[in-house]
Design a protein around this motif. Structure first.
Motif, short mmCIF file in Angstrom:
data_model
loop_
_atom_site.label_atom_id
_atom_site.label_comp_id
_atom_site.label_asym_id
_atom_site.label_seq_id
_atom_site.Cartn_x
_atom_site.Cartn_y
_atom_site.Cartn_z
N UNK A 1 0.60 -1.18 -0.07
CA UNK A 1 0.01 -0.08 -0.08
C UNK A 1 0.93 1.34 -0.06
N UNK A 2 0.20 2.31 -0.94
CA UNK A 2 1.35 3.61 -0.69
C UNK A 2 0.60 4.57 0.17
N UNK A 3 1.69 4.88 0.85
CA UNK A 3 1.21 5.85 2.11
C UNK A 3 0.77 7.17 1.48
N UNK A 4 -0.11 7.75 2.26
CA UNK A 4 -0.38 9.11 1.91
C UNK A 4 0.61 10.01 1.81
N UNK A 5 0.78 10.82 0.80
CA UNK A 5 1.63 11.85 0.54
C UNK A 5 3.11 11.33 0.20
N UNK A 6 3.03 10.03 -0.39
CA UNK A 6 3.94 9.16 -0.79
C UNK A 6 4.12 9.06 -2.40
N UNK A 7 5.20 9.22 -2.93
CA UNK A 7 5.56 9.09 -4.36
C UNK A 7 5.05 7.65 -4.72
N UNK A 8 3.95 7.23 -5.50
CA UNK A 8 3.78 6.08 -5.63
C UNK A 8 4.75 5.39 -6.72
N UNK A 9 5.57 6.01 -7.53
CA UNK A 9 6.32 5.54 -8.71
C UNK A 9 7.68 4.98 -7.70
N UNK A 10 7.91 5.85 -6.76
CA UNK A 10 9.16 5.44 -6.02
C UNK A 10 8.86 4.10 -5.04
N UNK A 11 7.66 4.08 -4.72
CA UNK A 11 7.21 2.98 -3.82
C UNK A 11 7.43 1.56 -4.71
N UNK A 12 6.60 2.03 -5.76
CA UNK A 12 6.70 0.73 -6.94
C UNK A 12 7.84 0.18 -7.28
#
Length: 626
Positions: A290-301
């Motif tokens: 799960x992508x945390x709030x205010x976090x860049x989705x691309x970085x997480x993935x």
């Protein structure tokens, strides 16, 4: 070439000015771009790429699809295979790789011909830095725009007018008007346009032919976040004109990430996801990431798809789990159904090459401007030759016609042969290394033939490598006291031209057949030493041992020196000189007066031979560079 971040922000702001409203609250004039007449659906299925020499598999059955009007991002961690996939789609840079699977344009496999229906904005920006932005685009238009489209035939009375209009339109659309008369610049030599302008100039070149399919390799690399956002906005707007745009991108910001219509994530050579940016977030959340709030989705993935050192087993297991879930998900099923439904459709018209005369004319104009504006070549050559002409003239000033004087004059003639050779050859050895990357790219883009480039580039050097030699000869001629009957002066100029062109052709040949510039440089010295030693001054050509004397027949030093000597002594304006003296000079050097015409014919033949070998070498190297 790069300006400060403030400069980039200024130009980014100006890029988004004038025209239709955008997401930025500003306006854009990009709506003026032409809509594509024949849109392209690009699909690829079960792409497998391996490197047999190192026994490594790079891509494992990757599939995907990109539709007209979509801006598609290829993303993944380093080593995921995104660059290899892009190279496979454009059929470039696949040397040493084994490729299986199919890449289809509107349902049809066309292989390397994909170049003729697409544009490719590569990461490395290659231009002729001495040209202005408008000059460069105008020459590109002559190579890329070979006819007026049917839908535009009422807008221009001639092809030349249409090209000019097209250049102005692209300049306006990509906001390059303010820098159109600025030289592009050469990094480390001359400051030119900024990084953002250079990136947009890359797109401008491709848009001249209005391609329906555009590939971009890392379009935001080297730009600050604001400028990167403006570049992606340009691509997004271009896609709305029914274009299919595919680009690789490395760790985009969250705002950039949301600007793509479709994202494709690769991991360990497999497809980890294909769908919209929002769907990607939902899919990875369903996989437990799960992508945390205010976090860049691309970085997480990308982080979840990366193989971290010392955690290889855990990372590979996670990637295997994600790729398996994608194949079984609704997104994987939808991709399979989309690929199965692809049928052969209307093929876009292939871009035609301009005729060979247009190619040579355009490339000659570009090469001539580059040569004239190159201070290290043009000015330096003229200054060098003028100084050397003055030096020779003063060194042998008004030499008397006695025994010592004859020897000195022969020495002056041989020195002229050497100076016409050495400075010319070493000045031209950089003929290919500086041009090769750009020429290889444009050749494989289908803009022109190798022959057109070769002829144009050689012709562009002709004036410079003729005038400088004649300047040296004529400055020294009357200072030394060479025989100055009008026919002898004219013949001396002709001999000088043939000597300099022989060395020029030899230098171009050496540059083209050598695998690198250092090898060409290191080969030139020993070769010139052999040719000069058998040229007739250091050793009598008639007394050379049989096992070495054959080298003289390969040496334009020998033919040039013999021609100069015959021209000097065959007719001497002095009461103390007669034909016996002429014969004595000839005999001392083992020269024959009857060889005068043959000397010039043989030098001309060597010029043709050297140019021919150089062309063959260049053709082989460029064809291998795809």
């Amino acid at each position: 070439m790069l300006h400060s971040a403030a400069d980039q922000q200024f130009e980014a702001g100006s890029l988004l000015s004038g025209g239709d409203k955008t997401d930025y609250g500003a306006v854009s004039n990009l709506s003026l771009l032409d809509t594509v007449d024949s849109p392209i659906t690009l699909s690829w299925q079960d792409i497998r790429v391996s490197a047999p020499k190192i026994n490594r598999d790079i891509l494992h059955g990757v599939s995907g699809i990109a539709n007209p009007g979509e801006l598609v991002a290829l993303m993944g961690a380093s080593g995921a295979g995104k660059t290899t996939l892009l190279n496979t789609l454009v059929a470039r840079n696949l040397k040493g790789l084994q490729v299986d699977g199919s890449v289809k344009v509107n349902g049809k496999v066309i292989g390397r011909e994909i170049t003729s229906v697409s544009g490719y904005a590569q990461q490395e920006e290659l231009f002729v830095g001495t040209l202005t932005v408008k000059e460069y685009l105008s020459i590109q238009a002559r190579l890329r725009v070979v006819e007026i489209p049917e839908s535009k035939k009422g807008t221009a009375t001639s092809l030349e007018e249409y090209r000019k209009n097209r250049v102005l339109k692209v300049l306006a659309n990509l906001n390059l008007l303010k820098c159109q008369n600025t030289r592009i610049g050469v990094i480390g030599v001359k400051k030119g346009i900024s990084g953002g302008e250079a990136r947009r100039l890359t797109f401008a070149c491709e848009l001249l032919s209005n391609p329906a399919l555009l590939f971009c390799d890392e379009p935001t690399t080297g730009l600050d976040s604001f400028m990167a956002e403006s570049v992606i906005h340009v691509l997004s707007t271009l896609s709305t004109a029914n274009r299919t745009i595919i680009c690789t991108i490395h760790q985009p910001s969250s705002q950039l990430y949301s600007m793509f219509n479709k994202v494709i994530f690769l991991a360990c050579g497999k497809t980890a996801f294909l769908g919209s940016p929002t769907q990607a977030i939902e899919f990875f959340a369903s996989c437990g990431h799960v992508c945390p709030r205010n976090y860049n989705p691309a970085d997480l993935i990308i982080h979840k798809l990366a193989v971290v050192p010392n955690e290889e087993d855990e990372c590979i297991q996670r990637i295997e789990d994600i790729t398996r879930k994608f194949e079984q998900s609704v997104y994987g099923t939808r991709l399979d159904s989309q690929l199965a439904s692809v049928t052969e459709g209307r093929m876009p018209e292939k871009r035609r090459q301009a005729n060979i005369c247009t190619q040579i004319n355009a490339l000659l104009q570009r090469a001539t401007i580059d040569t004239v504006r190159n201070p290290s070549l043009a000015r330096a050559k003229m200054i060098q030759k003028s100084v050397m002409g003055l030096f020779v003239g003063l060194l042998y000033f008004q030499t008397k016609l006695d025994a010592i004087g004859v020897t000195n004059i022969n020495g002056a003639l041989f020195y002229l042969v050497c100076e016409l050779t050495y400075s010319t050859l070493f000045g031209i050895l950089n003929f290919l290394p500086s041009d090769f990357p750009l020429v290889a790219r444009e050749y494989h883009d289908g803009l022109y033939s190798v022959l057109s480039y070769y002829v144009a580039r050689c012709l562009s050097y002709l004036p410079l490598f003729t005038i400088d030699g004649l300047a040296m000869l004529l400055i020294s001629y009357w200072l030394v006291g060479f025989q100055s009957a009008w026919d002898q002066v004219l013949l001396a100029c002709l001999i000088s031209f043939l000597i300099e062109q022989s060395s020029s052709a030899f230098g171009i040949m050496l540059s083209c057949v050598s695998p690198s510039f250092p090898i060409a440089m290191s080969s030139a010295g020993p070769l010139l030493t052999l040719l000069s030693l058998t040229g007739g001054l250091y050793a009598n050509v008639g007394a050379l041992p049989s096992f070495i004397s054959w080298i003289q027949y390969l040496s334009w030093f020998r033919y040039g020196f013999e021609a100069f000597t015959i021209n000097q002594w065959r007719k001497v304006d002095s009461p103390n000189w007669n034909s016996t003296n002429t014969q004595e000079v000839m005999q001392n050097l083992s020269f024959t007066e009857s060889m005068f015409l043959w000397d010039m014919v043989i030098m001309a033949a060597y010029i043709v031979f050297f140019y021919t070998i150089g062309y063959i070498g260049l053709l082989i190297r460029i064809r291998r560079a795809r």
